[in-house]
Design a protein around this motif. Structure first.
Motif, PDB file in Angstrom:
ATOM      1  N   LEU A  32       0.811  -1.214   0.000  1.00  0.00           N
ATOM      2  CA  LEU A  32       0.000   0.000   0.000  1.00  0.00           C
ATOM      3  C   LEU A  32       0.847   1.268   0.000  1.00  0.00           C
ATOM      4  N   ASN A  33       2.043   1.166   0.571  1.00  0.00           N
ATOM      5  CA  ASN A  33       2.878   2.355   0.737  1.00  0.00           C
ATOM      6  C   ASN A  33       4.136   2.366  -0.132  1.00  0.00           C
ATOM      7  N   HIS A  34       4.238   1.418  -1.060  1.00  0.00           N
ATOM      8  CA  HIS A  34       5.340   1.380  -2.031  1.00  0.00           C
ATOM      9  C   HIS A  34       6.713   1.375  -1.351  1.00  0.00           C
ATOM     10  N   ILE A  35       6.812   0.715  -0.211  1.00  0.00           N
ATOM     11  CA  ILE A  35       8.044   0.800   0.566  1.00  0.00           C
ATOM     12  C   ILE A  35       9.225   0.184  -0.170  1.00  0.00           C
ATOM     13  N   ASN A  36       9.019  -0.988  -0.726  1.00  0.00           N
ATOM     14  CA  ASN A  36      10.116  -1.644  -1.438  1.00  0.00           C
ATOM     15  C   ASN A  36      10.523  -0.842  -2.667  1.00  0.00           C
ATOM     16  N   GLN A  37       9.541  -0.355  -3.405  1.00  0.00           N
ATOM     17  CA  GLN A  37       9.822   0.438  -4.601  1.00  0.00           C
ATOM     18  C   GLN A  37      10.592   1.711  -4.247  1.00  0.00           C
ATOM     19  N   ALA A  38      10.137   2.408  -3.202  1.00  0.00           N
ATOM     20  CA  ALA A  38      10.797   3.653  -2.806  1.00  0.00           C
ATOM     21  C   ALA A  38      12.231   3.407  -2.358  1.00  0.00           C
ATOM     22  N   ASP A  39      12.435   2.324  -1.625  1.00  0.00           N
ATOM     23  CA  ASP A  39      13.783   1.975  -1.171  1.00  0.00           C
ATOM     24  C   ASP A  39      14.715   1.757  -2.363  1.00  0.00           C
ATOM     25  N   GLN A  40      14.247   0.991  -3.338  1.00  0.00           N
ATOM     26  CA  GLN A  40      15.076   0.710  -4.510  1.00  0.00           C
ATOM     27  C   GLN A  40      15.357   1.973  -5.316  1.00  0.00           C
TER      28      GLN A  40
END
Length: 311
Positions: A113-121
């Motif tokens: 929901l919060n795009h955490i993995n995407q944002a980290d990458q």
């Protein structure tokens, strides 16, 4: 003294725990199927994880067998009808890894929901994209849980503090609504759910349960979590639903074929499409696989084995 054969890697506590209840445990995690067939007639019990299929052929060799214990929740590697016909008891241990699975499912959902993995990458490659990583709040959403056994219930309990409405559907239970989830029909879940979480075993009935027809019945564009079995979702149908936007995102701990070096050409194409989507989150079948659950599974199985002997 009764004997129990252990054919998969287990937490080191398994041998002393079995010894405490009067079993001589032979621990052979590297043993082959053929080697098991040659010696299984000596054993009253066997503990398996995933590598060995307990089928009719196996049962014919196991003339002293009193129980099969599955170190986990799923029983799809066991021929349950054949085992019951021989009065061989079946034990599994969903109580041992339900908490691990529920926590993992919550983690995957919040990540999605919060795009955490995407944002980290992105940040690791020098991209600072706030708008593209704007999240979706969980509060106020409706979560549909399919299968309300140990896993579904544990997930529902974790959702309590998030301010969501939880609807649960379980075809094989009655009056199962509780403080954490409201018993619902599939029609209600199709109409109201924002998030779908799967907690059913793999059977003939649930094999590719979630296909194009199933997904098209949802009134809203949904998020999907699958921590059950990979073949519950038909992945090419999921690809289509992601493409259309009817599925907004998917968190997959399991896949149709988890032997990634043995995919069919069609499976490889489908996986490639999922891998390229920023709206898909993967983990390698580890939702119930923590340091704590590794040991708790042993404790649950040995308690059930002991109860059989005391009966």
């Amino acid at each position: 003294m009764k004997k129990c054969l252990i054919v998969d890697k287990m937490h080191e506590s398994i041998v002393p725990l079995l010894s405490e209840i009067g079993y001589e445990a032979d621990y052979h995690p590297q043993i082959t199927r053929q080697e098991v067939l040659e010696i299984i007639s000596q054993y009253q019990g066997i503990i398996v994880r995933s590598k060995l299929k307990i089928d009719q052929e196996f049962i014919e060799y196991a003339n002293q067998l009193q129980f099969v214990a599955r170190a986990g929740a799923g029983l799809d590697q066991l021929d349950e009808a054949a085992l019951h016909a021989r009065n061989i008891h079946i034990f599994n241990a969903p109580e041992g890894n339900r908490d691990a699975l529920a926590e993992h499912a919550i983690g995957m959902l919040l990540n999605l929901l919060n795009h955490i993995n995407q944002a980290d990458q992105q940040i690791r490659t020098g991209i600072w994209n706030r708008e593209g990583n704007r999240g979706v709040e969980l509060i106020g959403k409706t979560v549909g849980i399919i299968g309300y056994g140990h896993m579904g219930q544990a997930f529902a309990r974790r959702l309590v503090g998030f301010g969501v409405k939880v609807l649960a559907y379980d075809k094989y239970r009655q009056n199962y609504g509780d403080a954490f989830a409201r018993e619902a029909t599939m029609a209600t879940i199709f109409q109201q759910a924002d998030i779908l979480s799967l907690h059913v075993p793999l059977t003939e009935e649930t094999n590719f349960l979630v296909d194009e027809s199933y997904l098209n019945q949802f009134s809203k564009n949904i998020f999907i979590i699958n921590t059950a079995r990979g073949k519950v979702i038909k992945l090419d149908s999921l690809v289509s639903a992601l493409s259309s936007g009817h599925v907004q995102g998917a968190a997959l701990d399991v896949l149709e074929n988890e032997k990634l070096d043995q995919l069919s050409p069609e499976q490889q194409i489908t996986l490639n499409e999922l891998q390229q989507s920023e709206r898909v989150l993967f983990t390698p079948h580890v939702a119930g696989w923590t340091f704590e659950s590794y040991e708790k599974i042993n404790q649950v199985l040995v308690r059930k084995i002991n109860a059989l002997d005391l009966a």
